[in-house]
Structures are given as structure tokens and as C-alpha cells.
Enzyme design. Structure first.
Site, short mmCIF file in Angstrom:
data_model
loop_
_atom_site.label_atom_id
_atom_site.label_comp_id
_atom_site.label_asym_id
_atom_site.label_seq_id
_atom_site.Cartn_x
_atom_site.Cartn_y
_atom_site.Cartn_z
N GLU A 256 0.32 -2.71 -6.70
CA GLU A 256 0.12 -4.16 -6.92
C GLU A 256 -0.63 -4.67 -5.70
O GLU A 256 -0.04 -4.82 -4.64
CB GLU A 256 1.47 -4.88 -7.03
CG GLU A 256 2.32 -4.44 -8.19
CD GLU A 256 1.90 -5.02 -9.52
OE1 GLU A 256 0.86 -5.71 -9.57
OE2 GLU A 256 2.60 -4.78 -10.51
N CYS A 290 -0.53 -13.11 -3.83
CA CYS A 290 -1.52 -12.19 -4.41
C CYS A 290 -2.21 -12.85 -5.59
O CYS A 290 -3.39 -12.66 -5.82
CB CYS A 290 -0.86 -10.89 -4.82
SG CYS A 290 0.55 -11.15 -5.88
P1 NAD Z 1 -0.15 -4.45 3.97
O1 NAD Z 1 -0.80 -3.52 3.02
O2 NAD Z 1 -0.60 -4.48 5.37
O3 NAD Z 1 1.42 -4.19 4.04
C1 NAD Z 1 2.22 -4.09 2.88
C2 NAD Z 1 3.37 -3.14 3.16
O4 NAD Z 1 2.82 -1.84 3.40
C3 NAD Z 1 4.20 -3.49 4.40
O5 NAD Z 1 5.56 -3.19 4.15
C4 NAD Z 1 3.64 -2.55 5.45
O6 NAD Z 1 4.57 -2.23 6.46
C5 NAD Z 1 3.33 -1.33 4.61
N1 NAD Z 1 2.33 -0.44 5.20
C6 NAD Z 1 1.33 -0.75 6.07
N2 NAD Z 1 0.64 0.36 6.42
C7 NAD Z 1 1.20 1.39 5.73
C8 NAD Z 1 0.92 2.78 5.65
N3 NAD Z 1 -0.05 3.36 6.36
N4 NAD Z 1 1.67 3.54 4.82
C9 NAD Z 1 2.65 2.98 4.09
N5 NAD Z 1 2.99 1.68 4.15
C10 NAD Z 1 2.27 0.89 4.95
O7 NAD Z 1 -0.29 -5.86 3.29
P2 NAD Z 1 0.29 -7.22 3.83
O8 NAD Z 1 -0.62 -7.77 4.85
O9 NAD Z 1 1.70 -7.03 4.22
O10 NAD Z 1 0.26 -8.11 2.49
C11 NAD Z 1 -0.86 -8.78 2.10
C12 NAD Z 1 -1.55 -8.07 0.96
O11 NAD Z 1 -0.65 -7.73 -0.08
C13 NAD Z 1 -2.59 -8.95 0.31
O12 NAD Z 1 -3.78 -8.22 0.12
C14 NAD Z 1 -1.98 -9.31 -1.04
O13 NAD Z 1 -2.85 -9.60 -2.06
C15 NAD Z 1 -1.17 -8.13 -1.35
N6 NAD Z 1 -0.08 -8.49 -2.26
C16 NAD Z 1 -0.17 -8.13 -3.57
C17 NAD Z 1 0.83 -8.50 -4.47
C18 NAD Z 1 0.76 -8.12 -5.93
O14 NAD Z 1 1.76 -8.19 -6.61
N7 NAD Z 1 -0.37 -7.71 -6.45
C19 NAD Z 1 1.94 -9.22 -4.02
C20 NAD Z 1 2.00 -9.57 -2.67
C21 NAD Z 1 0.97 -9.18 -1.79
#
Ligand code: NAD
Length: 484
Positions: A256, A290
Site C-alpha cells: 500500500e 496516502c
Molecule cells: P517509509 O516507507 O519511510 O516507512 C514506512 C515504514 O517502513 C516504517 O515503519 C519504516 O520504519 C519502514 N521502513 C523504512 N525503511 C525500511 C526498510 N529498508 N525495510 C523495511 N522497512 C522499512 O514511509 P513513511 O515516510 O513512513 O510514510 C509515508 C509514505 O507512506 C507515503 O509515501 C505514503 O503515501 C505512504 N502511505 C501509504 C498508505 C496506503 O495505504 N497506500 C498509507 C499510509 C502511508
């Protein structure tokens, strides 16, 4: 430095195998209040060692008492959990408001949604069925829906409670065990939820929570050979890494990811009805959603009128600390403030149609002014990139085909709305616009937990929410019996 909340759990610990334990390497991460920028505590910095322990606990739990519970009994635990969440809605809302910086009312809506996910998946647990398949003479063939096993859940900071509810709720309803890695910027309600799940009677090890950095705990979880499915919500870049790690272990993954969702306003739209949705969908949770609507596509004949209406609404927005419960709070972090400010700078060549008044705000808080740009070309960075802040662009169009081309002209395809009184146009547009959810004369439909949700293109794949998510959290076995 202390958290001004009656927390009933220790945020510097992980929940593994039913026990609250300090991270194996004893690390902690600072916890900041986005409304003031002040450090207010510390959270656990789990690492690969803790993920190993959590996966082992989840593996043991999936062969234990949990495996022998009927679907109805699993459902009852989820229903009890929903009741416990409901009893604590106000506390959970305060914790989330403090941790994420979202206005209290918005945080409360998240807590209510978490309870609804528990109710929905509690009620659905014993209603997922296989099929019998007509086949050759002498055979009886049927399908069984079985849990994947140990599921990994990686959650972002913007809607922790809603995303945990939809992902962990569906995984538990279908009999999986879970290892949850909440975001380093907002993990308090994940820990609160896990503690309530224990109180609701969830057997030890069925839900494990390891807070920590993405590059440490998150990467260790996605690469772990003991995981059978990963559900990831977050950015596109991280999603690609998660999918690569899942590919190496040949396991299914639900992604997502982000969005650049349009609302398309035709000349026959009821503009008064549309107005609150057009603005709220851009500024809710300070634009860190998102499914935020960051692009308003408007028919040229009503462009100027709509712009005036939106500008008046922007002028009335009130911005302030989460606990003041106004319209817009701060962004999550100093890092996010830097990113959004960078995009505002990129809009220097554009016309600002409206910008909310900031007023007096706490010095260290991560505030940015909600901003509406007009006259934006659809290939401009502000019309293409996911900003994840309270920034909207207005783009005029002349006819349906052009509206579709602009709507579909980004890498994303998460949600879209169509504002028009013309039924045939609504149906045509709903078919032509590329998005996982289409709303007609509304935006978000109240966020119903029943409604399948997920993206097309770089918004991701797989579906969460509703009954559909339960198919994703199960694997199908076909049984063909020859009996003559
Ligand atoms: P992010 O990808 O930086 O982090 C999301 C999660 O992934 C966090 O728990 C983080 O610790 C983890 N993560 C980071 N690096 C990782 C790695 N190398 N391996 C595994 N896990 C890792 O995103 P963010 O800044 O926390 O959130 C913002 C983004 O999330 C935006 O782009 C937004 O659109 C998206 N988002 C999508 C939805 C949806 O349902 N489509 C919902 C909420 C947020």
C-alpha cells in the site's frame, strides 16, 4: 522529559511471545512531540535480534493453541478486543494526537476505526469459505482457505491505528500470527493495541510488536526466512526494497504505497456540496494521507468560481497543536517539514491561490502553511510528486477526455473522485480513471472499513480492508478426492 499521558505500557519495550522485554541490544530512540518539537520520552530500538525472537515466538504460536481455535473463537477474541479499544477510545486518541501531532478529533476517528476493524474482522472470521468444484465423475473437489503462517506487518506513522486495524485485524481473523514493526516516528498506539489484545485473550506470541528503525528492524523483518507473507504500507522506495526482499524468500507481499489522487469537478457539479471535500481531503492529517487529494481538476468554465470558494475556505483554516484540536496540526517530524518546505519552494514560479494564516504557534513545532496553487501544468513537479503535506494544486480541463488524461497522468492510482450530476458521465469516468477506489459525488465515503482499498500503478498492489483482505491473508488449497 516525560510523556504527559497515563501510559499503561512501557514504550521502551517490545512485546515478544506475550512478554514485555527490553530490546536485546538495549537501544532506545527519542520520542518527539510534533506540536512542540520537544523530546518527551524514548521508545524501543528493536534490531534483528528482536525480530528473530519475535518470528520464533510467532512460529511457535501458530502451531499452538491458536491453531486449534475455531474461526468463531478467533472472531470472539477480536470482538472482545474491539470492545476494549472502544472503552479506551479517548485515551488512544490522546496518545496518537501527542505522538503523530494530528488534531484530537482526527485521532479519535482513527481509534474508532480501529475498534470497527476489530468488530468487522471479528464478525467475518467464521464467514470465509472455500468452494466445491463440479468435476469428473467419481471425484469430489473442494478448496480450503488456510492462513499463510507468520505474517510481517510494516506500518507508517501517518495513520498507525487504522493501518494496524486493517492489516493485523484481517491477518488474525484468518488464523495467521503476526510480527508488527510500527514506524519509528509513531509506535505508541501499536504497543497500546498489542497490550489490549493480550487482555482480550489473544494467546501469547500470536501478535508480537518490535518498534525500531526501518533500516534495522524493518529490513530484518522483510528479509527474515521465517516470514510467510508481508504487508507493507509506506513509501514507494521502501516498498520496492520490501518486494525485493520478499522475492528472495518467494513470499507474497501486499504493498500500500503513495498517491497523487485527483478530484475531478465538472461544470454541472454541485460546488457547494463538493467544497468541504475538496479542501478537507487535502489538509486532513496535515496532508499526510496516502489517499490525500492533492490535485483538483476543474472544468475551465467553473475554474475561477471554485478557486474563490476554495480560497475562502483556506482563509478560515485554524492551525495549532494537536491537543488544541483545530483543523490542521503540525507535520510529523523536522524531516517531513524540510521535505514539504522544499516542495513549497519549487512552487515559487506558480500562483498561490490561497494560503492559510499561521498565527502564533509553538516555536519548535513542525508547522507549514496549507497552500493552494493554481494555474499548474499537469507535468509540474507539484502536480506529479507525492508531497505528503497540506499542498493542493488546481488544474483546469476542457473536456472529459482531457480530464481522464490528466487524472491518469501520474505514476500513481490510489483513489479519485468525480463530481458531476450526469449519471452517464459518472459511469464513463469511473471506468476510465485509473484508481483502486472511485468516489462519485463524495470523497472517501467515510473511510468505511468494509470497502476494499489499494492501488494501481506505483500506488501498490493487493487489497486491504473489507472481506477482500481476507483472501489476501489466506492461501488456497485444492483437494480432489477420487471415490469412484
Ligand atoms: P517509509 O516507507 O519511510 O516507512 C514506512 C515504514 O517502513 C516504517 O515503519 C519504516 O520504519 C519502514 N521502513 C523504512 N525503511 C525500511 C526498510 N529498508 N525495510 C523495511 N522497512 C522499512 O514511509 P513513511 O515516510 O513512513 O510514510 C509515508 C509514505 O507512506 C507515503 O509515501 C505514503 O503515501 C505512504 N502511505 C501509504 C498508505 C496506503 O495505504 N497506500 C498509507 C499510509 C502511508
Amino acid at each position: 522529559m516525560s510523556i504527559d499521558l497515563p501510559l499503561w505500557f512501557d514504550p521502551a519495550k517490545c512485546l515478544i511471545g506475550g512478554h514485555w522485554v527490553a530490546p536485546a541490544q538495549g537501544g532506545t530512540l527519542p520520542l518527539y512531540d510534533p506540536s512542540t518539537g520537544a523530546q518527551i520520552g524514548e521508545i524501543a530500538r528493536g534490531t534483528g535480534d528482536d525480530i528473530d525472537a519475535a518470528v520464533s515466538a510467532a512460529e511457535a504460536a501458530r502451531h499452538g493453541e491458536w491453531a486449534r481455535l475455531s474461526a468463531a473463537e478467533r472472531g470472539r477474541i477480536l470482538l472482545r478486543l474491539g470492545q476494549l479499544v472502544t472503552e479506551r477510545v479517548d485515551e488512544l486518541a490522546r496518545i496518537e494526537a501527542l505522538d503523530v501531532g494530528k488534531p484530537l478529533k482526527q485521532a479519535r476517528a482513527d481509534a474508532v476505526a480501529l475498534a470497527r476493524y476489530c468488530e468487522f474482522y471479528g464478525g467475518a472470521a467464521d464467514k470465509l469459505m472455500g468452494e466445491t468444484i463440479p468435476y469428473l465423475d467419481g471425484y469430489t473437489v473442494y478448496t480450503l482457505r488456510e492462513p499463510h503462517g507468520v505474517t510481517g506487518h510494516i506500518v507508517p506513522w501517518n495513520y498507525p491505528m487504522q493501518i494496524i486495524g486493517r492489516s493485523v485485524g484481517a491477518a488474525l481473523a484468518t488464523g495467521n500470527t503476526c510480527v508488527l514493526k510500527p514506524a519509528e516516528d509513531a509506535c505508541l498506539t501499536a504497543l497500546a493495541f498489542a497490550d489490549l489484545a493480550k487482555a482480550a485473550g489473544l494467546p501469547d506470541g500470536v501478535l508480537n510488536v518490535v518498534p525500531g528503525l526501518g533500516a534495522e528492524a524493518g529490513a530484518a523483518l522483510t528479509a527474515h526466512p521465517g516470514i510467510h507473507h508481508i504487508s507493507f504500507t509506506g513509501s514507494v522506495g521502501t516498498g520496492v526494497m520490501v518486494q525485493e526482499a520478499a522475492a528472495k524468500n518467494v513470499i507474497p507481499v501486499t504493498l500500500e504505497l503513495g498517491g497523487k489522487s485527483p478530484q475531478i469537478v465538472f461544470d454541472d457539479a454541485d460546488l457547494d456540496a463538493a467544497l468541504p471535500f475538496l479542501v478537507n481531503a487535502g489538509i486532513q492529517n496535515c496532508g499526510q494521507t496516502c489517499s490525500a487529494s492533492s490535485r483538483i481538476l476543474v472544468h475551465r468554465s467553473v475554474h475561477d468560481r471554485l478557486l474563490d470558494m476554495m480560497a475562502a475556505r483556506y482563509a478560515a483554516l485554524r492551525i495549532g497543536p494537536a491537543m488544541d484540536d483545530l483543523d490542521v496540526g503540525p507535520l510529523i517530524s523536522a524531516k517531513q517539514k524540510g521535505i514539504v518546505s522544499g516542495y513549497l519552494d519549487q512552487g515559487a514560479d506558480l500562483e498561490i491561490a490561497a494560503q492559510a494564516h499561521m498565527g502564533a504557534l509553538p516555536d519548535g513545532g513542525y508547522y507549514v502553511p496549507p497552500t493552494l496553487f493554481s494555474g499548474v501544468k499537469s507535468d509540474h513537479a507539484l502536480a506529479q510528486s507525492e508531497i505528503f503535506g497540506p499542498v493542493q494544486v488546481v488544474i483546469p480541463f476542457d473536456d472529459e477526455d482531457q480530464a481522464v488524461a490528466i487524472a491518469n497522468g501520474t505514476d500513481y492510482g490510489l483513489v479519485a473522485s468525480i463530481w458531476s450530476q450526469n449519471g452517464a458521465r459518472q459511469m464513463r469516468m469511473a471506468r476510465k480513471v485509473r484508481a483502486g477506489q472511485i468516489f462519485i459525488n463524495n470523497y472517501g465515503a467515510g473511510g468505511g472499513v468494509e470497502l476494499p482499498f489499494g492501488g494501481m500503478g506505483k500506488s501498490g498492489h493487493g487489497r486491504e480492508k473489507g472481506f477482500e483482505a481476507m483472501y489476501g491473508f489466506t492461501t488456497l488449497k485444492t483437494v480432489a478426492a477420487f471415490h469412484g
